[in-house]
Scaffold this motif. Structure first.
Motif, PDB file in Angstrom:
ATOM      1  N   GLY A   1       0.314 -17.114   5.646  1.00 25.16           N
ATOM      2  CA  GLY A   1       0.696 -15.877   4.559  1.00 25.16           C
ATOM      3  C   GLY A   1       1.867 -15.877   3.948  1.00 25.16           C
ATOM      4  N   ALA A   2       2.708 -17.065   4.117  1.00 24.08           N
ATOM      5  CA  ALA A   2       4.000 -17.245   3.586  1.00 24.08           C
ATOM      6  C   ALA A   2       3.737 -17.250   1.987  1.00 24.08           C
ATOM      7  CB  ALA A   2       4.913 -18.279   3.840  1.00 24.08           C
ATOM      8  N   ASP A   3       4.743 -16.799   1.023  1.00 26.78           N
ATOM      9  CA  ASP A   3       4.886 -16.893  -0.300  1.00 26.78           C
ATOM     10  C   ASP A   3       5.477 -18.201  -0.763  1.00 26.78           C
ATOM     11  OD1 ASP A   3       3.189 -14.573  -1.104  1.00 26.78           O
ATOM     12  OD2 ASP A   3       4.940 -13.415  -0.184  1.00 26.78           O
ATOM     13  N   ALA A   4       6.351 -18.654  -0.010  1.00 22.71           N
ATOM     14  CA  ALA A   4       7.212 -19.495  -0.188  1.00 22.71           C
ATOM     15  C   ALA A   4       7.893 -20.118   0.990  1.00 22.71           C
ATOM     16  CB  ALA A   4       8.482 -19.544  -1.160  1.00 22.71           C
ATOM     17  N   VAL A   5       8.355 -21.514   1.301  1.00 19.15           N
ATOM     18  CA  VAL A   5       8.913 -21.971   2.591  1.00 19.15           C
ATOM     19  C   VAL A   5      10.445 -22.231   2.199  1.00 19.15           C
ATOM     20  CG1 VAL A   5       6.880 -22.779   3.602  1.00 19.15           C
ATOM     21  CG2 VAL A   5       8.283 -24.256   1.788  1.00 19.15           C
ATOM     22  N   MET A   6      11.296 -21.967   3.190  1.00 23.75           N
ATOM     23  CA  MET A   6      12.756 -22.320   3.101  1.00 23.75           C
ATOM     24  C   MET A   6      12.941 -23.628   3.888  1.00 23.75           C
ATOM     25  SD  MET A   6      15.607 -19.414   3.933  1.00 23.75           S
ATOM     26  CE  MET A   6      16.662 -19.136   2.751  1.00 23.75           C
ATOM     27  N   LEU A   7      13.361 -24.522   2.978  1.00 23.61           N
ATOM     28  CA  LEU A   7      13.433 -25.975   3.786  1.00 23.61           C
ATOM     29  C   LEU A   7      14.939 -26.639   3.976  1.00 23.61           C
ATOM     30  CD1 LEU A   7      10.776 -28.185   2.195  1.00 23.61           C
ATOM     31  CD2 LEU A   7      10.473 -26.572   4.369  1.00 23.61           C
ATOM     32  N   GLY A   8      15.213 -26.927   4.959  1.00 28.52           N
ATOM     33  CA  GLY A   8      16.264 -27.272   5.536  1.00 28.52           C
ATOM     34  C   GLY A   8      16.445 -28.972   5.665  1.00 28.52           C
ATOM     35  N   GLU A   9      16.080 -29.178   6.940  1.00 31.63           N
ATOM     36  CA  GLU A   9      15.967 -30.618   7.396  1.00 31.63           C
ATOM     37  C   GLU A   9      15.270 -31.428   6.801  1.00 31.63           C
ATOM     38  OE1 GLU A   9      14.520 -31.275  11.478  1.00 31.63           O
ATOM     39  OE2 GLU A   9      15.904 -32.788  11.826  1.00 31.63           O
ATOM     40  N   PRO A  10      14.169 -31.140   6.446  1.00 31.84           N
ATOM     41  CA  PRO A  10      13.112 -32.200   5.501  1.00 31.84           C
ATOM     42  C   PRO A  10      13.971 -32.499   4.144  1.00 31.84           C
ATOM     43  CG  PRO A  10      11.955 -30.398   6.304  1.00 31.84           C
ATOM     44  CD  PRO A  10      13.165 -29.878   6.524  1.00 31.84           C
TER      45      PRO A  10
ATOM     46  N   ASP B   1       0.880  -1.305   0.015  1.00 36.20           N
ATOM     47  CA  ASP B   1      -0.086   0.048   0.111  1.00 36.20           C
ATOM     48  C   ASP B   1       0.976   1.423   0.072  1.00 36.20           C
ATOM     49  OD1 ASP B   1      -2.717   1.308   0.368  1.00 36.20           O
ATOM     50  OD2 ASP B   1      -1.640   1.942   2.115  1.00 36.20           O
ATOM     51  N   GLU B   2       1.986   1.385   0.839  1.00 36.39           N
ATOM     52  CA  GLU B   2       2.746   2.488   1.019  1.00 36.39           C
ATOM     53  C   GLU B   2       3.516   2.595  -0.299  1.00 36.39           C
ATOM     54  OE1 GLU B   2       5.318   1.821   4.549  1.00 36.39           O
ATOM     55  OE2 GLU B   2       7.019   2.416   3.191  1.00 36.39           O
ATOM     56  N   THR B   3       3.863   1.665  -0.884  1.00 37.38           N
ATOM     57  CA  THR B   3       4.584   1.857  -2.333  1.00 37.38           C
ATOM     58  C   THR B   3       3.686   1.963  -3.463  1.00 37.38           C
ATOM     59  OG1 THR B   3       4.934  -0.511  -2.382  1.00 37.38           O
ATOM     60  CG2 THR B   3       6.569   0.769  -1.339  1.00 37.38           C
ATOM     61  N   GLY B   4       2.346   1.789  -3.294  1.00 36.13           N
ATOM     62  CA  GLY B   4       1.464   1.573  -4.309  1.00 36.13           C
ATOM     63  C   GLY B   4       1.758   0.516  -5.370  1.00 36.13           C
ATOM     64  N   GLY B   5       2.046  -0.579  -4.911  1.00 31.86           N
ATOM     65  CA  GLY B   5       2.201  -1.842  -5.748  1.00 31.86           C
ATOM     66  C   GLY B   5       3.443  -2.647  -5.568  1.00 31.86           C
ATOM     67  N   ARG B   6       4.439  -2.297  -4.845  1.00 32.29           N
ATOM     68  CA  ARG B   6       5.597  -3.316  -4.617  1.00 32.29           C
ATOM     69  C   ARG B   6       5.523  -4.449  -3.686  1.00 32.29           C
ATOM     70  NH1 ARG B   6      10.571  -3.517  -2.360  1.00 32.29           N
ATOM     71  NH2 ARG B   6      11.810  -4.728  -3.745  1.00 32.29           N
ATOM     72  N   TYR B   7       5.500  -5.780  -4.239  1.00 34.94           N
ATOM     73  CA  TYR B   7       4.983  -6.746  -3.615  1.00 34.94           C
ATOM     74  C   TYR B   7       6.369  -7.670  -3.198  1.00 34.94           C
ATOM     75  CZ  TYR B   7       2.606 -11.101  -2.297  1.00 34.94           C
ATOM     76  OH  TYR B   7       2.302 -12.096  -1.557  1.00 34.94           O
ATOM     77  N   VAL B   8       6.672  -7.799  -1.857  1.00 35.12           N
ATOM     78  CA  VAL B   8       7.806  -8.334  -1.289  1.00 35.12           C
ATOM     79  C   VAL B   8       7.536  -9.613  -0.778  1.00 35.12           C
ATOM     80  CG1 VAL B   8       9.876  -7.951   0.249  1.00 35.12           C
ATOM     81  CG2 VAL B   8       8.899  -5.990  -0.805  1.00 35.12           C
ATOM     82  N   HIS B   9       8.078 -10.624  -1.251  1.00 33.21           N
ATOM     83  CA  HIS B   9       7.778 -11.933  -0.843  1.00 33.21           C
ATOM     84  C   HIS B   9       8.270 -12.321   0.450  1.00 33.21           C
ATOM     85  CE1 HIS B   9       6.559 -12.975  -4.942  1.00 33.21           C
ATOM     86  NE2 HIS B   9       7.378 -12.188  -5.412  1.00 33.21           N
ATOM     87  N   VAL B  10       7.313 -12.951   1.336  1.00 33.26           N
ATOM     88  CA  VAL B  10       7.536 -13.640   2.631  1.00 33.26           C
ATOM     89  C   VAL B  10       8.076 -14.917   2.438  1.00 33.26           C
ATOM     90  CG1 VAL B  10       6.388 -13.912   4.715  1.00 33.26           C
ATOM     91  CG2 VAL B  10       6.049 -11.855   3.495  1.00 33.26           C
ATOM     92  N   ILE B  11       9.153 -14.968   2.908  1.00 34.63           N
ATOM     93  CA  ILE B  11       9.574 -16.643   2.952  1.00 34.63           C
ATOM     94  C   ILE B  11      10.103 -17.279   4.420  1.00 34.63           C
ATOM     95  CG2 ILE B  11      11.561 -17.822   2.374  1.00 34.63           C
ATOM     96  CD1 ILE B  11      11.908 -15.591   0.150  1.00 34.63           C
TER      97      ILE B  11
END
Lengths: 376, 376, 376, 376
Positions: C284-293, C256-266
Motif C-alpha cells: 500500500g505504500a506510494d513510495a519507499v524511504m531507502l537508507g542502507e540499500p 473520504d473524510e476530506t472528499g479528496g485529499r490524498y496523503v502519500h504513504v511513505i
C-alpha cells in the motif's frame, strides 16, 4: 474435530506437532519426588521405568540388555542386526568407528550396508538370547515383518519373552501381489508371547494394529534429528506429539470397543533429552523407546557411534551414522543421575520423576493428563 | 474457501505453503515396492518415471538428454541456451567453472550474461535435436514466449516432438503496447506437437493456460533454495505446495468443463531431495521438473555447476551459479539407486516408489490423495 | 475485523506481519516492462521513481542529493546531522571508518555521539541546501519535531522545498508538562512548503498526522535488520507489512473524510533488496524511504558505513554502525541496472518495474492491489 | 476464552507466547521522558524503579544489595546460597572462574554442586543482612519453601524486611506422604513482614498463592536463554508473555474477590535487554526480577559469570554457568545510562522510561495497557 488447513484449493492437510512444539505447564500442586512412581507393566512383565530400547546395535548388546533390565528397563536386541550376523561384533564396530573417523559418510553407510549383507545365523542370536535369559531379566527381540515368520520359531525356542515386530513403517494390512505377506492377526494369535508392533504414525493404523492382538503399539520410527532422514528421503514424517496423542486416542477407543483390553502406546522418536521423555508421556505414551540418548553410556557397544536399522538399508538408507562425544557416564547414572549436566542428557528417568513431582502427579497414567502449551 | 489473513486493515493475503511445510503421513496400508508403478503418459508419449528436466544447460546436453530418455524420463533442451549459441559448449562451461573457482559471483554472472549475448544459431540447435532424435528417445525443446513464434518452425523441422514454452512467469494474456505478443491459443492450435507451458503460480493462470490447449502446465519457475532469488529480486514467490494444489484444482475443473481433457500438472521448483519429489506428487503434480538434483550426476554437462536460465538475464538476474561437490554417481544410480547417501540426493525415483509403497499406493494418480500434515 | 490473539487471559495482541512474511503472487496477466510507469507526484513535485532517501548522513551528502534528484528520486538531507555540525564531514567519516575498523562497536557509537554533540551551524546547512538548489533538483531537508520550530525559518530562507519532519516515533499529540511541544497542525498550516511527517506505526497516528495537513506520512523508522535495534532497546516494533497496510487504510479513510485529499504513504524500513521495495508498494505504500540499500553506491558519503540517526542518540542509541563491502556500483546502476548481482541489491527500481510487469500492472497505484501470500 | 489447539485426537494444548513473540506498538500520543515515573510500591516499601534482583549469588552480594537499593531497586540475597555457606565467597567465585576458563561445563557444575553442599551457617547470612540493613536500604532475603520454616526465624531476627519464598516452581499446595510440607497460608499469616512468593506459571497457581496472603507473586523461574535448561531437562516451560498476562488476570480477579487487595506480579524470566523489561510490564507485570542482565556490571560478585540457583541442584541441575564479556559499565550506568551500546544491555531503566514516553504513558500501571502485536 481435526485441525485442518487448506494448503491449496480442495487439498487439505492436518496441523501436526512435534515434541519440540509443546511444553508442559506446572499445575497448582507440587509433590515430593519420593512419592512418584514411574513403574508400568506390559502383560505379566513389570518395569520400574517406562524405558524400552530402540533395537539399535549401537546401544543394545547382550551385555547392555542385561544391565538395562537390571536397572528396571526393557532392552530389545535386533534379531536381524549385527549380533545375528557376526560372531565378532566388536570388530565390526571397530571398523565402523575407523570409517567414521575418516569423515566420509558415504563410506560409513556402505560399510554398514556390507555388514548387514552377511547372512543371519540362528545360533548367534540364540546365544545372545541365552546370555540375557541367564541373567534373569526379561528377554525381548526385534524382528521385521518381512522375516518374522521365518525367524520367530528359533527365537521362541531360544527363550524370547516379548517379541517386537518392528519396521520403519508398519501396517496391519500389507498388500502384495507376489510373495505372501504376513497375516499379523493370525501370527500374533498363534504366539504364546506378547507382541509389541510398529511403528505407526496415525490413529487408524494404531487401531488396526491393536486389533491384531498386539500388547503394545510403537508410535514413530525412532527418528532423532541429525540422525534420521526419512522426511528427506521419502517425504514421510510422523510429528510425534500428534502421533502419540492419536495413538492414545486409539488406545482409549479400543479399550472401550473391547470392554477393557489396554494396549500400551510406546513412543519411538523425537527424544533428545529427559524433557522429551516427560513430554512423550504427557502426550499420552505409556513408555518411550530410546536409542540415541543411550548411546552416551560408557557401556554402549557403539562406543559413541549411533545409527538406527534404517541406516543399513541396501538401497534407500534413511539414517546417518553419528559420532558422539566420549562418554563419561555409566548406564545407571545416565538413567538415574546424579547429573552435573544441565542439558538433560543425564539422569533421564530421575528428571522424569522430578517433572512429575513438580507438576503434582504420582504415576505415569495420571501424568498423561498434565497441561500442555504450544508456542503461539 | 481460501485461508485468508488480514495483514493490515482492509488488506488481506492468502496463507500459502512450501513443500518444506508439509509431510506425508503413512496410512493403514503398506505395499511392496515391486507392485508400484511410477509411469505416466502425456499425449502419445509414455514415461516410466514422472521426470521432466528443467531446461538448464547445466544438466541437459544432447548426450544427457538421450541418457535421461533411455532411463524413462523426458529431457528438455533449451533452444535459447548455450547449445543454441555456442559450437563449443564444453569450453564455455570450462570458462564458467574457472570463473566460479575464483569465488567472485558477480564475475560468474557477468560471464553467463556474456555467453548468452551470443546469437542463437538455428543449425546448432537443429544438430542437437538430431542427435537426440537419432537415439529414439522423445525430443523436447524449450523456447521462451518472446521468441517462440520466431524459433518454433525450425525446431519442428528439426524433429521436436514436445514443445516446452517456458518463461520465469508466464501468463495466457500478455499485454503489450508495442510489439506483438504471442497469441498462445492460436499458436498452440496451429502446432502439430503437444505443448507444455508455464510457469504459473496460481489457479487462474493455470486455468487460462489449460484453455489455450496446452497438454501440460508447469507450476513454479524452477526455484531451488540457495540458487534462485526471484523473491529477493522481484518480491514474487510461488509457495509450491499451494501452487501445485491450486493447479491440480484447475486441472480438475478444466476436466469437468471440457468433459474429459486431462492437462498434466508439472511441478518445477522446491525439490531438494527425493522426499520433495514424493511431496510434489502428493500435493497433486503429475510429474516433476528437476534441475539442480540432476546436476550431481557424473554425466551432467555443468560438471557440478548449476544455474537456471534466469541466472543469465542481461539486467535482472534472479539465480546464482552454484558449485556442487564432485559427483560420485552416474545418472542411473542417481535416479534408481542403490544409494549409500541418507540425505535423499541419490535414488530419487527409487525413493519415490518406496514412499508410495510405504503408504500403500500403487500409481501416481492414486498417490495424489495421500494424507498430509503441516507443522502446527 | 482485526486479527486478534489472546496472549494471556484478558490480554490480547494483534497479529502483525513483516515484509519478509509476505510474497507477491503472479496474476493471470503479464506486461512488458516498457509499458510500466513508476512515477509518482507529491504536491507539485513529480518523481520518476518512488524513492525518498532516509535522512542518513551515510547516504545523503549535498552531492549525492543532486545525483539522486537527477536520477528521478528525492534525497533528504538531515538538518541536524553531520552536514549541519561539521565543516569537514569527510574527516568525520574518516574517523568513523578508522574506528569501525578497530571492531569496537562501543567506540564507534561513542564517536558518533561525540560528533553529534557539536552545535548545529545554520550557515553549514544553508550552504548544503544552496548546493542542491543550484543543481535544479527538488530540495528536501529533515528536522526533528523537537527542533523544528527553531530550525525551520533558516531552512526555508535557504530554499527548502519539502520539509521532512521526522523522529524515530512521532505523534500528532506530544504531551509535555514542561517546555512547549510543537503544535503540528499550526506549524504545518503556517508553512508554504509541503511537509512529510513521521514515522508512525499504526492507523490512528497515521490518521492524526494526515489531519495535521501533512502531504505525506512516513510509516516506520528506517529499521533494517542488523542495523536498527529499537525492538531490543525499547520493546517497540513496527511490522512493516501491517503498518503500511494500516496507513494505506488511513489514507483511504482520510480521502473520504476530506472528499479528496490524498496523503502519500511513505514506507521507511524493512527493505533489504529490490523485492522488498516491490512488497512495500504492494502493501500500500506510494513510495519507499531507502537508507542502507543506497550505502552500497560508490558515491555514498559513508564509504560503506551505514547508520541511522538513532545511532547517535546521546543516552539510548538504537542503531548499529555497520560496515558494508567495498562498493562496485554507481548510483545509476544501483537504481536502474544492469545488474550482475542475483541478490536484488542492484537495479533496485529496474527490478520494481519488472515485478510490476510480471504481474501485469502498469502504475504504482494499481500495483497496490496485487495479490499477496503469507507463509502458512 | 482460551486459545486452544488440538495437538492430537482428544488432546489439546494452549497457545502460549514468549516475550520475544510480542512487540509494543506506538500509540497516537508521545510524551517527554521527564514526565514519566517508573516508581512502584510494595507494602510500605517504595522503589524508584520496578527492579527486584533474582536471588543469584552471581549478582547479589551484600555490597551490590546496598548499591542496588541506593539506586532505587530491591536486591534479594539468597539465604541458601554461597553467602550463607562460605565465609570467603570471593575465593569460591575465583575457583568457579578458573574452572569456567577450562571450558569443561560439567566440572563447573560439579564445583557449584560441591560449594552448595557446604552447610548453611546462620551467622554468615545474619552478618550479610546486617551489612545491608546498616546502609538503610530495604533488606530482602530468599528462602526455599523446603527450608523456609527452619531458616526464617533467624533471618527475621537479623532484620529481614521482605521475605522472598522462592523455588523453581512453587505451588500453594505441596503434597507429601512423608515430611511435613509447609502450610503457606499459616506461615505467611504468622509473619510480620510481607512475603513475595513463587515462581508460578499459570493463573490458578498465581491465584492460590495470592490467597495465601503473599504481597507479591513471582511469575517464571528466572530463565534466560543460553543459561536455563528447565525445558530440556523437565519438559516444563513457562512462556512469559502468557504467564505474566495470566497472573495479571489473577491479580485483577483477586482484587475483586477481596474488595481491594492488590498483589504485585513480578516477572522473573525471559529478559535479555531493556526492551524485554518494557514488554514484561506491557504484558501486565508490576516489576521485573533481573538476574543475568545485572551480571554485566563491574560490581557484580560473579565477575562476568552467571548462574541461577537451579545450576547447583545436586542431581538435576537445570542451568548453565555462563561466562560473559568483561564488564565495562558500573551499576548506575547499567540501570540509567548513558549508553553507547545499541543492543539494549545498558541503560535498562532509562530505556524503559523512554519506551513509556514514546508510547505516551506516564506510569507503570498505565503502561500495562499499551498495545501489543505478535508476529503473524
Amino acid at each position: 474435530m481435526r485441525d485442518l488447513v487448506e494448503i491449496g484449493m480442495g487439498r487439505s492437510a492436518r496441523r501436526a506437532y512435534e515434541l519440540d512444539d509443546v511444553e508442559i505447564i506446572p499445575s497448582r500442586r507440587t509433590r515430593s519426588s519420593k512419592d512418584v512412581s514411574t513403574a508400568w507393566q506390559i502383560d505379566a512383565y513389570r518395569f520400574d521405568i517406562p524405558l524400552i530400547t530402540h533395537p539399535s546395535d549401537a546401544v543394545v548388546s547382550p551385555r547392555t540388555a542385561v544391565a538395562i533390565g537390571e536397572l528396571g528397563g526393557l532392552a530389545v536386541i535386533n534379531a536381524e542386526g549385527l549380533w545375528a550376523r557376526h560372531s565378532d561384533v566388536e570388530d565390526a564396530i571397530f571398523r565402523l568407528t575407523r570409517a567414521a573417523e575418516e569423515d566420509d559418510p558415504l563410506a560409513v553407510t556402505r560399510l554398514l550396508q556390507e555388514l548387514h549383507a552377511a547372512p543371519i545365523q540362528a545360533d548367534l542370536i540364540a546365544e545372545a538370547i541365552k546370555q540375557i535369559r541367564d541373567s534373569g531379566v526379561t528377554v525381548a527381540v526385534r524382528v521385521s515383518p518381512q522375516r518374522a515368520a521365518e525367524l520367530t520359531p528359533d527365537l521362541l525356542a531360544a527363550g524370547v519373552e516379548i517379541l517386537v515386530l518392528q519396521g520403519t513403517i508398519v501396517s496391519a494390512e500389507h498388500v502384495a501381489r507376489d510373495g505372501e505377506p504376513i497375516n499379523l492377526k493370525q501370527f500374533i494369535a498363534d504366539l504364546d508371547v506378547p507382541v509389541i508392533a510398529g511403528g505407526v504414525g496415525d490413529y487408524r493404523t494404531a487401531m488396526h494394529l491393536m486389533r491384531t492382538g498386539a500388547a503394545g503399539v510403537i508410535v514413530g520410527y525412532g527418528h532423532s534429528s541429525g540422525v534420521t532422514t526419512t522426511d528427506q528421503v521419502l517425504g514421510i514424517g510422523v510429528p510425534m506429539a500428534t502421533a502419540i496423542a492419536d495413538a492414545a486416542a486409539a488406545r482409549r477407543d479400543y479399550l472401550d470397543e473391547t470392554g477393557g483390553r489396554y494396549v500400551h502406546v510406546i513412543a519411538d522418536g523425537g527424544v533428545h533429552s529427559s524433557g522429551d521423555i516427560a513430554k512423550s508421556i504427557a502426550c499420552g505414551a505409556d513408555a518411550v523407546m530410546l536409542g540415541e540418548p543411550l548411546s552416551a553410556a560408557t557401556e554402549a557397544p557403539g562406543q559413541g557411534l549411533y545409527w538406527t536399522s534404517a541406516a543399513a538399508h541396501p538401497s534407500v538408507p534413511r539414517s546417518r551414522v553419528t559420532v558422539g562425544a566420549e562418554a563419561e557416564v555409566d548406564l545407571r547414572t545416565l538413567l538415574f543421575g546424579p547429573s552435573a549436566d544441565p542439558d538433560g542428557a543425564v539422569n533421564l528417568f530421575g528428571a522424569l520423576r522430578r517433572a512429575m513431582a513438580k507438576t503434582g502427579y504420582s504415576d505415569i497414567k495420571e501424568f498423561q493428563k498434565v497441561g500442555l502449551t504450544v508456542r503461539g
